[in-house]
Design a protein around this motif. Structure first.
Motif, short mmCIF file in Angstrom:
data_model
loop_
_atom_site.label_atom_id
_atom_site.label_comp_id
_atom_site.label_asym_id
_atom_site.label_seq_id
_atom_site.Cartn_x
_atom_site.Cartn_y
_atom_site.Cartn_z
N ASN A 1 -20.87 -9.39 9.29
CA ASN A 1 -21.20 -10.45 10.25
C ASN A 1 -19.95 -11.13 10.84
O ASN A 1 -19.90 -12.36 10.99
CB ASN A 1 -22.10 -11.50 9.60
CG ASN A 1 -23.45 -10.94 9.20
OD1 ASN A 1 -24.05 -10.16 9.94
ND2 ASN A 1 -23.91 -11.33 8.01
N GLY A 2 -18.94 -10.33 11.15
CA GLY A 2 -17.76 -10.84 11.82
C GLY A 2 -16.64 -11.29 10.91
O GLY A 2 -15.53 -11.58 11.37
N LEU A 3 -16.90 -11.37 9.60
CA LEU A 3 -15.86 -11.79 8.66
C LEU A 3 -14.98 -10.59 8.29
O LEU A 3 -15.48 -9.50 7.99
CB LEU A 3 -16.48 -12.36 7.40
CG LEU A 3 -15.52 -12.79 6.29
CD1 LEU A 3 -14.67 -13.97 6.76
CD2 LEU A 3 -16.29 -13.16 5.02
N TYR A 4 -13.67 -10.79 8.31
CA TYR A 4 -12.75 -9.74 7.86
C TYR A 4 -11.50 -10.38 7.26
O TYR A 4 -11.26 -11.59 7.43
CB TYR A 4 -12.39 -8.79 9.01
CG TYR A 4 -11.58 -9.40 10.13
CD1 TYR A 4 -10.18 -9.39 10.10
CD2 TYR A 4 -12.20 -9.96 11.25
CE1 TYR A 4 -9.43 -9.91 11.14
CE2 TYR A 4 -11.46 -10.50 12.29
CZ TYR A 4 -10.07 -10.47 12.24
OH TYR A 4 -9.33 -11.00 13.27
N ILE A 5 -10.75 -9.56 6.55
CA ILE A 5 -9.50 -10.03 5.95
C ILE A 5 -8.35 -9.26 6.57
O ILE A 5 -8.44 -8.03 6.76
CB ILE A 5 -9.51 -9.90 4.41
CG1 ILE A 5 -8.37 -10.71 3.80
CG2 ILE A 5 -9.46 -8.44 3.97
CD1 ILE A 5 -8.54 -10.97 2.31
N GLU A 6 -7.30 -9.98 6.92
CA GLU A 6 -6.12 -9.37 7.55
C GLU A 6 -4.98 -9.38 6.53
O GLU A 6 -4.65 -10.43 5.96
CB GLU A 6 -5.73 -10.15 8.80
CG GLU A 6 -4.54 -9.56 9.55
CD GLU A 6 -4.21 -10.37 10.80
OE1 GLU A 6 -3.11 -10.96 10.85
OE2 GLU A 6 -5.07 -10.42 11.71
N VAL A 7 -4.39 -8.21 6.34
CA VAL A 7 -3.29 -8.08 5.38
C VAL A 7 -1.98 -8.00 6.16
O VAL A 7 -1.80 -7.12 7.01
CB VAL A 7 -3.46 -6.82 4.50
CG1 VAL A 7 -2.33 -6.74 3.47
CG2 VAL A 7 -4.82 -6.84 3.82
N ARG B 1 -10.40 -14.15 8.44
CA ARG B 1 -10.70 -14.48 9.83
C ARG B 1 -12.17 -14.20 10.11
O ARG B 1 -12.78 -13.31 9.49
CB ARG B 1 -9.83 -13.67 10.80
CG ARG B 1 -8.35 -14.04 10.79
CD ARG B 1 -7.61 -13.30 11.90
NE ARG B 1 -6.19 -13.56 11.88
CZ ARG B 1 -5.60 -14.58 12.49
NH1 ARG B 1 -6.35 -15.47 13.13
NH2 ARG B 1 -4.30 -14.73 12.45
N TYR B 2 -12.70 -14.98 11.09
CA TYR B 2 -14.07 -14.76 11.53
C TYR B 2 -14.04 -14.50 13.04
O TYR B 2 -13.54 -15.33 13.81
CB TYR B 2 -14.95 -15.97 11.21
CG TYR B 2 -16.31 -15.93 11.85
CD1 TYR B 2 -17.16 -14.83 11.67
CD2 TYR B 2 -16.77 -17.00 12.61
CE1 TYR B 2 -18.41 -14.79 12.26
CE2 TYR B 2 -18.02 -16.98 13.20
CZ TYR B 2 -18.85 -15.88 13.02
OH TYR B 2 -20.09 -15.83 13.61
N LYS B 3 -14.55 -13.32 13.43
CA LYS B 3 -14.60 -12.95 14.84
C LYS B 3 -16.01 -13.20 15.37
O LYS B 3 -17.00 -12.81 14.73
CB LYS B 3 -14.23 -11.48 15.01
CG LYS B 3 -14.24 -11.00 16.46
CD LYS B 3 -13.87 -9.52 16.54
CE LYS B 3 -13.92 -9.03 17.99
NZ LYS B 3 -13.59 -7.59 18.10
N TYR B 4 -16.08 -13.86 16.54
CA TYR B 4 -17.39 -14.16 17.10
C TYR B 4 -17.29 -14.19 18.62
O TYR B 4 -16.19 -14.22 19.20
CB TYR B 4 -17.89 -15.51 16.58
CG TYR B 4 -17.04 -16.69 17.03
CD1 TYR B 4 -17.37 -17.41 18.17
CD2 TYR B 4 -15.91 -17.06 16.32
CE1 TYR B 4 -16.60 -18.49 18.58
CE2 TYR B 4 -15.13 -18.13 16.72
CZ TYR B 4 -15.47 -18.83 17.85
OH TYR B 4 -14.70 -19.90 18.27
#
Length: 330
Positions: free
Chosen positions: A24-30, A39-42
């Protein structure tokens, strides 16, 4: 597939940033440094946005999902979470500038923007300097006794009128703080009567016709600088403040209609003012015109025509004439 804590802990940094999606748009950036940022993309109003939710593991997987879900609820209500965060940050910064000194400077800046006279601004900054003991204190925490202590320090120097003016200035600052959401009340309101009342000094006044006549004849006989003499001769007729008079410009003088038009920026009340000129004043101005006209200051400084006459020139001339207690009010 949604991420797990084991998977997140096993993510290793690479030469370039990369990301791993949760749901649902949530991801982790390394990052190459090893930092892991949630981060949350929307999408909002047809545009893609991203909002940072914190660093892992300070923000756990469960907490990141909760923050994502909060943001999704705001989106359903028509609120852009990124715009709201920026707005909250600005409000926090605004509220952080909450010391008496900060708010007083802001109030003075507002007065300048409102077009208040330069002299008023100078006096306000001077009064703020007198209130240094409370300048660094949060305005919402200031109690009447703390403000009174600062005012009493001014009184201790024998500056009773300054203390009174400082209390009045502080009151305006506190009321501005209340109006802008950073104060609760005006603690100076309860200080009325707590300060020593200054003794009123009555300046000498010429009330008898004979005394006024003698005064005018003394001015006519003044043997000092001609421009100063003419200024002294004109002053009793126009009843203008020295700051208004000494900064008079030739284009403001209308000989044909016998009117001196003072612009709003030089008036204390910030309104233009028209001064009718008597035949005596017109005669004096015509003499001055030959000395200082036709452009620039009517009463220039002795050393340069690019500046007006000093604010003390006329008062010093009156003292030299023997009228030591006669003073033109600024």
């Amino acid at each position: 597939m949604p991420l797990t804590d084991t998977q997140i802990r096993s993510l290793k940094p690479e030469s370039r940033p990369y990301k791993r999606a949760d749901a649902n748009g949530l991801y982790i950036e390394v990052r190459p440094t090893g930092a892991k940022l949630w981060r949350y993309k929307y999408g909002f109003m047809g545009k893609d946005n991203r909002i940072a939710l914190g660093l892992y593991p300070e923000v756990s997987l469960a907490e990141a999902r909760r923050l994502r879900d909060d943001a999704r609820r705001k989106l359903r209500d028509g609120i852009d979470p990124l715009a709201e965060r920026k707005r909250d940050k600005l409000v926090a910064q605004y509220r952080a500038a909450n010391t008496f000194g900060d708010i007083a400077k802001e109030y003075i800046d507002k007065s300048v923007a409102d077009g208040r006279a330069d002299a008023t601004t100078v006096k306000a900054n001077w009064l703020l300097d007198q209130l240094k003991p409370i300048a660094a204190m949060p305005v919402a925490d200031l109690k009447p006794v703390e403000v009174l202590a600062a005012l009493k320090k001014i009184e201790a120097r024998g500056k009773y009128e300054t203390a009174r003016r400082a209390r009045s200035f502080a009151s305006r600052v506190f009321r501005y703080a209340v109006a802008t959401g950073r104060g609760e009340s005006d603690p100076t309101a309860v200080l009325r009567g707590a300060l020593i009342a200054p003794r009123v000094t009555h300046h000498a006044a010429l009330l008898e016709p004979e005394a006024v006549g003698a005064f005018l004849r003394t001015i006519d006989g003044y043997t000092g600088n001609a421009i100063t003499r003419l200024g002294c001769q004109i002053a009793p007729h126009v009843m203008a403040r020295p700051g208004e008079m000494r900064k008079a410009l030739w284009p403001e003088i209308d000989f044909e209609h016998a009117v001196w038009s003072i612009p709003a920026e030089r008036m204390k009340m910030r309104r233009p003012h028209a001064v009718p000129l008597s035949r005596q004043v017109i005669a004096y101005l015509k003499q001055l015109h030959e000395l200082t006209g036709p452009e620039g200051f009517v009463f220039p400084a002795f050393h340069t025509s690019r500046r007006p006459m000093s604010e003390n020139t006329l008062n010093q001339a009156f003292r030299r004439m023997g009228y030591s207690r006669v003073r033109l009010k600024t």
